[in-house]
Scaffold this motif. Sequence first.
Motif, PDB file in Angstrom:
ATOM      1  N   THR A 263       0.377  -1.172  -0.277  1.00 37.14           N
ATOM      2  CA  THR A 263       0.436  -0.105   0.085  1.00 37.14           C
ATOM      3  C   THR A 263       1.192   0.936  -0.019  1.00 37.14           C
ATOM      4  OG1 THR A 263      -1.648  -1.620   1.554  1.00 37.14           O
ATOM      5  CG2 THR A 263      -1.956   1.643   0.910  1.00 37.14           C
ATOM      6  N   ARG A 264       0.759   2.586  -0.502  1.00 35.50           N
ATOM      7  CA  ARG A 264       1.075   3.342  -0.859  1.00 35.50           C
ATOM      8  C   ARG A 264       0.869   4.249  -0.218  1.00 35.50           C
ATOM      9  NH1 ARG A 264       6.446   4.508  -4.180  1.00 35.50           N
ATOM     10  NH2 ARG A 264       5.991   6.987  -4.414  1.00 35.50           N
ATOM     11  N   LEU A 265       2.222   5.201   0.806  1.00 34.03           N
ATOM     12  CA  LEU A 265       1.148   6.167   1.546  1.00 34.03           C
ATOM     13  C   LEU A 265       1.801   7.582   1.323  1.00 34.03           C
ATOM     14  CD1 LEU A 265       3.679   4.021   5.148  1.00 34.03           C
ATOM     15  CD2 LEU A 265       1.048   4.154   4.647  1.00 34.03           C
ATOM     16  N   ALA A 266       0.799   8.107   2.249  1.00 32.72           N
ATOM     17  CA  ALA A 266       0.735   9.735   2.333  1.00 32.72           C
ATOM     18  C   ALA A 266       2.465   9.999   1.867  1.00 32.72           C
ATOM     19  CB  ALA A 266       0.030  10.179   2.651  1.00 32.72           C
ATOM     20  N   SER A 267       3.444   9.641   2.976  1.00 32.68           N
ATOM     21  CA  SER A 267       4.377   9.654   2.954  1.00 32.68           C
ATOM     22  C   SER A 267       5.716   9.966   1.639  1.00 32.68           C
ATOM     23  CB  SER A 267       5.521   8.911   4.552  1.00 32.68           C
ATOM     24  OG  SER A 267       5.537   7.412   4.118  1.00 32.68           O
ATOM     25  N   GLY A 268       4.672   8.638   0.491  1.00 34.20           N
ATOM     26  CA  GLY A 268       6.264   8.702  -0.281  1.00 34.20           C
ATOM     27  C   GLY A 268       6.713   7.195   0.184  1.00 34.20           C
ATOM     28  N   ASN A 269       6.602   6.895   1.148  1.00 34.30           N
ATOM     29  CA  ASN A 269       6.925   5.027   1.421  1.00 34.30           C
ATOM     30  C   ASN A 269       6.276   4.062   1.036  1.00 34.30           C
ATOM     31  OD1 ASN A 269       9.501   6.583   2.567  1.00 34.30           O
ATOM     32  ND2 ASN A 269       8.816   5.525   5.365  1.00 34.30           N
ATOM     33  N   TRP A 270       6.169   2.685   1.536  1.00 38.56           N
ATOM     34  CA  TRP A 270       5.508   2.199   1.234  1.00 38.56           C
ATOM     35  C   TRP A 270       5.166   1.545   2.188  1.00 38.56           C
ATOM     36  CZ3 TRP A 270       3.387   0.777  -3.673  1.00 38.56           C
ATOM     37  CH2 TRP A 270       3.505   1.572  -5.059  1.00 38.56           C
ATOM     38  N   SER A 271       3.614   1.186   2.416  1.00 37.29           N
ATOM     39  CA  SER A 271       3.778  -0.433   3.968  1.00 37.29           C
ATOM     40  C   SER A 271       3.441  -1.480   3.159  1.00 37.29           C
ATOM     41  CB  SER A 271       1.988   0.264   4.347  1.00 37.29           C
ATOM     42  OG  SER A 271       2.284  -0.756   5.426  1.00 37.29           O
ATOM     43  N   VAL A 272       4.221  -2.446   3.613  1.00 37.20           N
ATOM     44  CA  VAL A 272       4.001  -3.312   3.288  1.00 37.20           C
ATOM     45  C   VAL A 272       3.983  -4.514   4.327  1.00 37.20           C
ATOM     46  CG1 VAL A 272       5.538  -6.009   2.241  1.00 37.20           C
ATOM     47  CG2 VAL A 272       6.035  -4.127   1.467  1.00 37.20           C
ATOM     48  N   GLY A 273       2.248  -5.338   4.122  1.00 34.80           N
ATOM     49  CA  GLY A 273       1.879  -6.214   4.972  1.00 34.80           C
ATOM     50  C   GLY A 273       2.234  -7.904   4.893  1.00 34.80           C
ATOM     51  N   ILE A 274       2.682  -8.364   6.203  1.00 37.66           N
ATOM     52  CA  ILE A 274       2.778  -9.774   5.839  1.00 37.66           C
ATOM     53  C   ILE A 274       1.816 -10.488   6.749  1.00 37.66           C
ATOM     54  CG2 ILE A 274       4.606 -11.771   6.765  1.00 37.66           C
ATOM     55  CD1 ILE A 274       6.919  -9.563   6.369  1.00 37.66           C
ATOM     56  N   HIS A 275       0.658 -11.087   6.419  1.00 42.38           N
ATOM     57  CA  HIS A 275      -0.334 -11.488   6.609  1.00 42.38           C
ATOM     58  C   HIS A 275      -0.509 -13.323   7.044  1.00 42.38           C
ATOM     59  CE1 HIS A 275      -1.311  -7.330   5.782  1.00 42.38           C
ATOM     60  NE2 HIS A 275      -1.064  -7.374   4.568  1.00 42.38           N
ATOM     61  N   ILE A 276      -0.712 -13.564   8.483  1.00 43.80           N
ATOM     62  CA  ILE A 276      -0.662 -14.362   8.775  1.00 43.80           C
ATOM     63  C   ILE A 276      -1.791 -15.625   9.450  1.00 43.80           C
ATOM     64  CG2 ILE A 276       0.758 -16.341  10.203  1.00 43.80           C
ATOM     65  CD1 ILE A 276       1.849 -15.397   8.035  1.00 43.80           C
ATOM     66  N   ALA A 277      -2.263 -16.065   8.689  1.00 41.05           N
ATOM     67  CA  ALA A 277      -4.033 -16.961   9.374  1.00 41.05           C
ATOM     68  C   ALA A 277      -3.744 -17.150  10.796  1.00 41.05           C
ATOM     69  CB  ALA A 277      -3.478 -18.171   8.347  1.00 41.05           C
ATOM     70  N   ALA A 278      -4.445 -16.806  11.440  1.00 39.84           N
ATOM     71  CA  ALA A 278      -3.917 -16.446  12.979  1.00 39.84           C
ATOM     72  C   ALA A 278      -5.450 -17.251  13.700  1.00 39.84           C
ATOM     73  CB  ALA A 278      -5.184 -15.070  13.600  1.00 39.84           C
TER      74      ALA A 278
END
Length: 624
Positions: A263-278
């Motif tokens: 996901t692109r952030l307003a700061s210009g950085n990227w949010s990378v999510g690592i999602h693990i089943a719970a």
Amino acid sequence: MSQSVFYEEDGGFKVAGVLADNDATLQVEAPHGKRSKVKASAVLLRFEAGGLARFMEEAQKLADGMDADFLWQCSGQSEFSFETLAQEYFGRAPAPAEAAGLLLRLHGAPMYFYKKGKGRYKAAPPEALKGALASVERKRRDVEKRGQYVAQLLESRLPPEFAPVQAALLYRPDKQSIEWKSLEEACDKLKTTPAKLFERCGALASPHDYHLNRFLFEFFPHGAALPAVPVPALPQDLPLAAVEAFSIDDASTTEIDDAFSVTRLASGNWSVGIHIAAPALGIAPGSPADAVARERLSTVYFPGGKITMLPDAAIDTFSLVEGRPCPALSFYLDVAPDFSIAARATRVERVPLAENLRHHALEKSLNEDALVAGRVDHPRGEALTLLWRLARALEGARRGETAEQEQRPEYGFYVEGDRVRIVPRRRGTPIDKIVSELMIQVNSAWGRELAANGVAGIYRVQDGGKVRMSTVPAGHQGLGVENYAWASSPLRRYVDLVNQRQLISLARGEAPPYRSNDAALLSAMRDFEIAHDAYGEFQRQMERYWCLRWLLQETRNVAGATVIRESLVRFDELPLVLRVPSLPALDPGTRVELEIGDIDLLELTLRCEFRRQTSPDALPAATG
């Protein structure tokens, strides 16, 4: 006429003529002429007689004609001397040979008469005698039955009585049982093994089932079928993440543990999510589903099948399946344009799963050529390219300037009925790098979080080359990280489920379910490590089986291989390593051609003979 004696010596009875009587001892001469010294206390009978050569023969003949049961009935329950009983038995003073014969009969019937001293006996109690006689009868019947069993086995017929104990006879025999003794005797006579004799009798469905059932017998004695357990409740109060996640798995994967989002952030950085089943959100310690997982400890993989750790209902509930929001333990990286990590965060949430991507389809778009050209022709091409560049940066941070070693290919086994396709797949592809590096990142980061906050966990540790499980935080030398806690596969590994419970409690500020030195934590770690090693060995064994099946299926009698060291070679087309005794001294890496024969699917062996050395760039040898 000279004096003679009948005496006891070394547990037996003898007769001899007296040469000299010295009160405490006697000098005697046996019928065959041997002279010896005998203690007077050993003498049972003294009598005047000559011609002793036939004395023992006559006494034994008389003994053989006496009915032990009749003597037992006549003797009463009091202690008696053999001479007294002989007087009653013959109705007169017995002759020396008669008295000796009765003594031999008493001594030779220990079930009926207990020896109480010199020449003295006592009749066995009725219940004791009854039990002893029953035992003798059982042994007689067993000998008869064993002979019948052996005869049937030699005729390649399995006795019907063997069917209920077949698995035990093959995998963990009771070596005192009549069935095992019969089987062992028949195998000795036929110069074969129990498994091959069962096969000869038509009692083995297939070599494949023989190996599978051995594993099930030891680790799943009640069968591999999952018990019916209540369906874990799906959490409904979790915040919905503002991401669009996708997973990357093999086509056969049903337990989808992990997914990613970019996901692109307003700061210009990227949010990378690592999602693990719970699954830890719905499977509480001690619950029915947890009991199943605790007993199994891990999913078992083998070519053509698997045995899942969790019941299907739990997998269906918590697997990261496309088209729905799924409960997840998410780890977010705030990634700067130079791929440095600005921040990290762990959240418990629901994650919308947009798509389950599969290797075979994704590799057509996401590959080295596409990345070099700067164009990944895929709807998620931009996100995948960013993940690949991030994975390279994470790997560089772990390894430093150390060059990555060339990795051997991995092989996929695709079993269709009795046939198998064994397909090589190169490791280290862009897909592999993305998945492996992000899993290393999340497992090492969560390991650090547990350690930093003093929360108990189970770590994967490597020091001195040895990899082991530990509840004490420590580094993993092979991966180049300071902590590494398995937590990314909670649908498939019990230690990951345990660690996830701890991480969720940490993220929520709650008391963790397990404390340091918790007996449940320590036993889970110990049992998992044993099961993990055993399951891995079983998978390798079944892969070897299918490699041998492939050689038979493809009628291969010649194959190419590469020398590893000394007589050890690795096949070029198969994940098969073995020793070739006839291999000459060759440098590691040398290509050779081998002749193949005598493939045994029960013993998982084959004979390989060195044929010739081939050029380093030679193709694998064709069929002979």
